[in-house]
Design a protein around this motif. Structure first.
Motif, PDB file in Angstrom:
ATOM      1  N   THR A  71     -12.001   7.943   3.160  1.00 34.90           N
ATOM      2  CA  THR A  71     -11.954   6.671   3.925  1.00 34.90           C
ATOM      3  C   THR A  71     -12.136   6.636   5.486  1.00 34.90           C
ATOM      4  O   THR A  71     -12.739   6.226   6.236  1.00 34.90           O
ATOM      5  CB  THR A  71     -10.837   5.741   3.308  1.00 34.90           C
ATOM      6  OG1 THR A  71     -11.018   5.607   1.855  1.00 34.90           O
ATOM      7  CG2 THR A  71     -10.950   4.395   3.955  1.00 34.90           C
ATOM      8  N   LEU A  72     -10.970   7.566   5.830  1.00 36.02           N
ATOM      9  CA  LEU A  72     -11.026   7.921   7.291  1.00 36.02           C
ATOM     10  C   LEU A  72     -12.289   8.384   7.695  1.00 36.02           C
ATOM     11  O   LEU A  72     -12.746   8.088   9.128  1.00 36.02           O
ATOM     12  CB  LEU A  72      -9.856   8.762   7.712  1.00 36.02           C
ATOM     13  CG  LEU A  72      -8.374   7.937   7.505  1.00 36.02           C
ATOM     14  CD1 LEU A  72      -7.399   8.834   7.638  1.00 36.02           C
ATOM     15  CD2 LEU A  72      -8.417   6.667   8.317  1.00 36.02           C
ATOM     16  N   LEU A  73     -12.743   9.583   7.129  1.00 37.78           N
ATOM     17  CA  LEU A  73     -14.012  10.022   7.664  1.00 37.78           C
ATOM     18  C   LEU A  73     -15.125   9.130   7.770  1.00 37.78           C
ATOM     19  O   LEU A  73     -16.010   8.969   8.702  1.00 37.78           O
ATOM     20  CB  LEU A  73     -14.397  11.266   6.600  1.00 37.78           C
ATOM     21  CG  LEU A  73     -13.353  12.504   7.129  1.00 37.78           C
ATOM     22  CD1 LEU A  73     -13.663  13.553   5.959  1.00 37.78           C
ATOM     23  CD2 LEU A  73     -13.627  13.001   8.639  1.00 37.78           C
ATOM     24  N   TYR A  74     -15.364   8.370   6.545  1.00 40.92           N
ATOM     25  CA  TYR A  74     -16.398   7.372   6.459  1.00 40.92           C
ATOM     26  C   TYR A  74     -16.523   6.315   7.643  1.00 40.92           C
ATOM     27  O   TYR A  74     -17.278   6.041   8.161  1.00 40.92           O
ATOM     28  CB  TYR A  74     -16.326   6.692   5.087  1.00 40.92           C
ATOM     29  CG  TYR A  74     -17.418   5.896   4.850  1.00 40.92           C
ATOM     30  CD1 TYR A  74     -18.723   6.633   4.456  1.00 40.92           C
ATOM     31  CD2 TYR A  74     -17.494   4.576   4.999  1.00 40.92           C
ATOM     32  CE1 TYR A  74     -19.965   5.590   4.119  1.00 40.92           C
ATOM     33  CE2 TYR A  74     -18.726   3.749   4.618  1.00 40.92           C
ATOM     34  CZ  TYR A  74     -19.763   4.442   4.410  1.00 40.92           C
ATOM     35  OH  TYR A  74     -20.834   3.524   3.992  1.00 40.92           O
ATOM     36  N   LEU A 107     -13.501  -6.081  -6.893  1.00 43.69           N
ATOM     37  CA  LEU A 107     -11.841  -5.960  -6.792  1.00 43.69           C
ATOM     38  C   LEU A 107     -11.567  -5.924  -5.366  1.00 43.69           C
ATOM     39  O   LEU A 107     -12.443  -5.733  -4.486  1.00 43.69           O
ATOM     40  CB  LEU A 107     -11.596  -4.499  -7.267  1.00 43.69           C
ATOM     41  CG  LEU A 107     -11.500  -3.902  -8.595  1.00 43.69           C
ATOM     42  CD1 LEU A 107     -11.601  -2.285  -8.774  1.00 43.69           C
ATOM     43  CD2 LEU A 107     -10.985  -4.856  -9.496  1.00 43.69           C
ATOM     44  N   PRO A 108     -10.405  -6.554  -5.046  1.00 41.77           N
ATOM     45  CA  PRO A 108      -9.969  -6.584  -3.590  1.00 41.77           C
ATOM     46  C   PRO A 108      -9.714  -5.269  -2.991  1.00 41.77           C
ATOM     47  O   PRO A 108      -9.430  -4.149  -3.334  1.00 41.77           O
ATOM     48  CB  PRO A 108      -8.497  -7.045  -3.508  1.00 41.77           C
ATOM     49  CG  PRO A 108      -7.926  -6.656  -5.104  1.00 41.77           C
ATOM     50  CD  PRO A 108      -9.310  -6.795  -6.059  1.00 41.77           C
ATOM     51  N   GLY A 109     -10.381  -5.356  -1.696  1.00 37.33           N
ATOM     52  CA  GLY A 109     -10.265  -3.836  -0.992  1.00 37.33           C
ATOM     53  C   GLY A 109     -11.550  -2.945  -1.239  1.00 37.33           C
ATOM     54  O   GLY A 109     -12.658  -3.447  -1.440  1.00 37.33           O
ATOM     55  N   ALA A 110     -11.098  -1.633  -1.433  1.00 35.76           N
ATOM     56  CA  ALA A 110     -12.040  -0.697  -1.682  1.00 35.76           C
ATOM     57  C   ALA A 110     -12.780  -0.851  -3.089  1.00 35.76           C
ATOM     58  O   ALA A 110     -12.259  -1.579  -4.023  1.00 35.76           O
ATOM     59  CB  ALA A 110     -11.626   0.407  -1.275  1.00 35.76           C
ATOM     60  N   VAL A 111     -13.776   0.175  -3.543  1.00 34.39           N
ATOM     61  CA  VAL A 111     -14.097   0.467  -4.686  1.00 34.39           C
ATOM     62  C   VAL A 111     -13.756   1.601  -5.159  1.00 34.39           C
ATOM     63  O   VAL A 111     -13.783   2.592  -4.633  1.00 34.39           O
ATOM     64  CB  VAL A 111     -15.853   0.148  -4.620  1.00 34.39           C
ATOM     65  CG1 VAL A 111     -16.311   0.402  -6.159  1.00 34.39           C
ATOM     66  CG2 VAL A 111     -16.200  -1.170  -4.058  1.00 34.39           C
ATOM     67  N   PRO A 112     -13.421   1.554  -6.487  1.00 35.63           N
ATOM     68  CA  PRO A 112     -12.954   2.940  -7.143  1.00 35.63           C
ATOM     69  C   PRO A 112     -14.261   4.048  -7.100  1.00 35.63           C
ATOM     70  O   PRO A 112     -15.359   3.478  -7.371  1.00 35.63           O
ATOM     71  CB  PRO A 112     -12.761   2.743  -8.642  1.00 35.63           C
ATOM     72  CG  PRO A 112     -12.334   1.293  -8.632  1.00 35.63           C
ATOM     73  CD  PRO A 112     -13.101   0.594  -7.557  1.00 35.63           C
ATOM     74  N   ALA A 143      -5.234  11.971  -4.223  1.00 35.69           N
ATOM     75  CA  ALA A 143      -4.709  11.196  -3.002  1.00 35.69           C
ATOM     76  C   ALA A 143      -5.253  11.476  -1.576  1.00 35.69           C
ATOM     77  O   ALA A 143      -5.633  10.650  -0.684  1.00 35.69           O
ATOM     78  CB  ALA A 143      -3.149  11.069  -3.153  1.00 35.69           C
ATOM     79  N   SER A 144      -5.145  12.798  -1.576  1.00 34.25           N
ATOM     80  CA  SER A 144      -5.672  13.231  -0.104  1.00 34.25           C
ATOM     81  C   SER A 144      -6.985  12.871   0.047  1.00 34.25           C
ATOM     82  O   SER A 144      -7.446  12.528   1.251  1.00 34.25           O
ATOM     83  CB  SER A 144      -4.965  14.598   0.339  1.00 34.25           C
ATOM     84  OG  SER A 144      -3.754  14.798   0.120  1.00 34.25           O
ATOM     85  N   ALA A 145      -7.772  13.022  -0.873  1.00 35.52           N
ATOM     86  CA  ALA A 145      -9.133  12.901  -0.673  1.00 35.52           C
ATOM     87  C   ALA A 145      -9.752  11.421  -0.429  1.00 35.52           C
ATOM     88  O   ALA A 145     -10.398  11.332   0.175  1.00 35.52           O
ATOM     89  CB  ALA A 145      -9.981  13.602  -1.730  1.00 35.52           C
ATOM     90  N   ALA A 146      -8.853  10.675  -1.172  1.00 35.92           N
ATOM     91  CA  ALA A 146      -9.294   9.196  -0.958  1.00 35.92           C
ATOM     92  C   ALA A 146      -8.822   8.469   0.340  1.00 35.92           C
ATOM     93  O   ALA A 146      -9.761   8.026   1.067  1.00 35.92           O
ATOM     94  CB  ALA A 146      -8.358   8.264  -2.162  1.00 35.92           C
ATOM     95  N   ILE A 147      -7.698   9.036   0.726  1.00 32.85           N
ATOM     96  CA  ILE A 147      -7.521   8.856   2.202  1.00 32.85           C
ATOM     97  C   ILE A 147      -8.349   9.556   3.245  1.00 32.85           C
ATOM     98  O   ILE A 147      -9.122   8.641   4.331  1.00 32.85           O
ATOM     99  CB  ILE A 147      -6.006   9.010   2.693  1.00 32.85           C
ATOM    100  CG1 ILE A 147      -5.077   8.399   1.585  1.00 32.85           C
ATOM    101  CG2 ILE A 147      -5.748   9.013   4.020  1.00 32.85           C
ATOM    102  CD1 ILE A 147      -3.594   8.837   1.750  1.00 32.85           C
ATOM    103  N   CYS A 148      -8.634  10.927   3.224  1.00 31.11           N
ATOM    104  CA  CYS A 148      -9.426  11.308   3.970  1.00 31.11           C
ATOM    105  C   CYS A 148     -10.879  10.928   3.954  1.00 31.11           C
ATOM    106  O   CYS A 148     -11.620  10.678   5.147  1.00 31.11           O
ATOM    107  CB  CYS A 148      -9.448  12.897   4.018  1.00 31.11           C
ATOM    108  SG  CYS A 148      -7.941  13.716   4.071  1.00 31.11           S
ATOM    109  N   THR A 206      -5.834   0.506  -1.171  1.00 29.14           N
ATOM    110  CA  THR A 206      -6.629   0.196  -2.279  1.00 29.14           C
ATOM    111  C   THR A 206      -7.434   1.557  -2.685  1.00 29.14           C
ATOM    112  O   THR A 206      -7.624   1.708  -4.122  1.00 29.14           O
ATOM    113  CB  THR A 206      -7.537  -1.082  -2.002  1.00 29.14           C
ATOM    114  OG1 THR A 206      -8.475  -0.941  -1.125  1.00 29.14           O
ATOM    115  CG2 THR A 206      -6.579  -2.164  -1.964  1.00 29.14           C
ATOM    116  N   ALA A 207      -8.094   2.111  -1.911  1.00 20.06           N
ATOM    117  CA  ALA A 207      -8.700   3.261  -2.341  1.00 20.06           C
ATOM    118  C   ALA A 207      -8.167   4.418  -2.827  1.00 20.06           C
ATOM    119  O   ALA A 207      -8.294   5.061  -4.023  1.00 20.06           O
ATOM    120  CB  ALA A 207      -9.610   3.811  -1.052  1.00 20.06           C
TER     121      ALA A 207
END
Length: 216
Positions: A111-114, A24-29, A104-109, A137-138
Motif C-alpha cells: 500500500t505504501l509503495l503503491y 467494502l470500506p477502505g481497501a480491497v482484499p 501483514a508486512s506485504a499488505a502494509i508495504c 483495512t488492507a
C-alpha cells in the motif's frame, strides 16, 4: 510455469470480478498479492520477483485499471523478492507465524509503495481516500483471507515442483531403484536369509539361455 500462470490468472479474474465489487470500506482484499506471496515463499526470491512482476503487469493492463502501466508490476516485483528472502534453507516454514507476518508486512508495504509511486507520477488518490484507513483495512482484509489462500497456494506450488521420478512405485527412493538395477545388471541377488548380502546368481545352462530365442 503453467501452474503459476494459471494461479495468477485465476486470482486476477476473481480479484476483478468478485472482490473489487464487494464495496467494502477502505481497501480491497488483494488476492493477487496473496498468490504472489504464496509462490515466493516456496520458490524463493528470484521466482518471487518474476512472478510478482508479471502478475502486477497483468493487473496494470486488466480493466478497469486506471493507473499507469508498470506501477503495480513494480510493487509486486519488490514484494515478491522480499517475501522470497524469508524462505528457509530447509525449503519449508516450520509454522504459520512467518507467513502471516509476511502477509501483514506485504499488505502494509504494498500500500505504501503503491501510494508512493502514485505520488511520483502525480496520482493523489491515496491522499484523498486516507492513507491510514487504507493501511488498516488492507492489512485486516489480507490477514483474514490469507489462511484460506496462502497455505493452498504453497501446497500446490510444492506439489508442482516435486520430481515424479524421485520415488519408485514400490515406495523406495530413486537411489534405491538405481541400486536395484545395478544388482540385476551384475547378476547378483539377495540371499534367501534376508541378511542383505548379495549371493551368487545360479548358473544357467546354454540350452536354457537359447530356449525360446530364434537363432539367426
Amino acid at each position: 510455469m503453467l501452474l503459476t500462470a494459471a494461479l495468477v490468472v485465476v486470482a486476477l479474474i476473481v480479484q476483478v470480478t468478485v472482490l473489487a465489487r464487494l464495496q467494502l470500506p477502505g481497501a480491497v482484499p488483494d488476492l493477487l498479492l496473496l498468490v504472489v506471496l504464496g509462490l515466493a515463499l516456496v520458490h524463493g526470491h528470484t521466482a518471487g520477483a518474476l512472478v510478482g512482476f508479471f502478475a502486477g503487469l497483468l493487473a496494470d493492463v486488466a480493466p478497469p485499471a486506471d493507473h499507469a502501466v508498470g506501477r503495480y508490476a513494480l510493487v509486486l516485483c519488490l514484494i515478491g523478492y522480499a517475501a522470497g528472502l524469508t524462505k528457509p534453507e530447509g525449503g519449508q516454514h516450520r509454522s504459520a507465524t512467518v507467513p502471516m507476518l509476511v502477509v501483514a508486512s506485504a499488505a502494509i508495504c504494498s500500500t505504501l509503495l503503491y501510494a508512493g509511486v502514485g505520488a511520483l507520477v502525480g496520482d493523489t488518490a491515496a491522499r484523498q481516500v486516507g492513507l491510514t484507513g487504507l493501511l488498516i483495512t488492507a492489512t485486516v482484509y489480507d490477514l483474514l483471507l490469507a489462511p484460506f489462500v496462502v497455505p493452498l497456494i504453497m501446497s500446490l506450488a510444492r506439489r508442482g515442483e516435486k520430481d515424479p521420478l524421485g520415488t519408485e512405485p514400490g515406495g523406495g527412493s530413486a537411489g534405491g531403484g538405481m541400486r536395484a538395477y545395478g544388482w540385476l545388471a551384475s547378476g547378483a541377488s539377495l540371499s534367501p536369509s534376508g541378511s542383505g548380502k548379495a549371493g551368487k546368481a545360479p548358473k544357467v545352462g546354454k540350452a536354457a539361455k537359447l530356449k525360446g530365442v530364434k537363432r539367426l
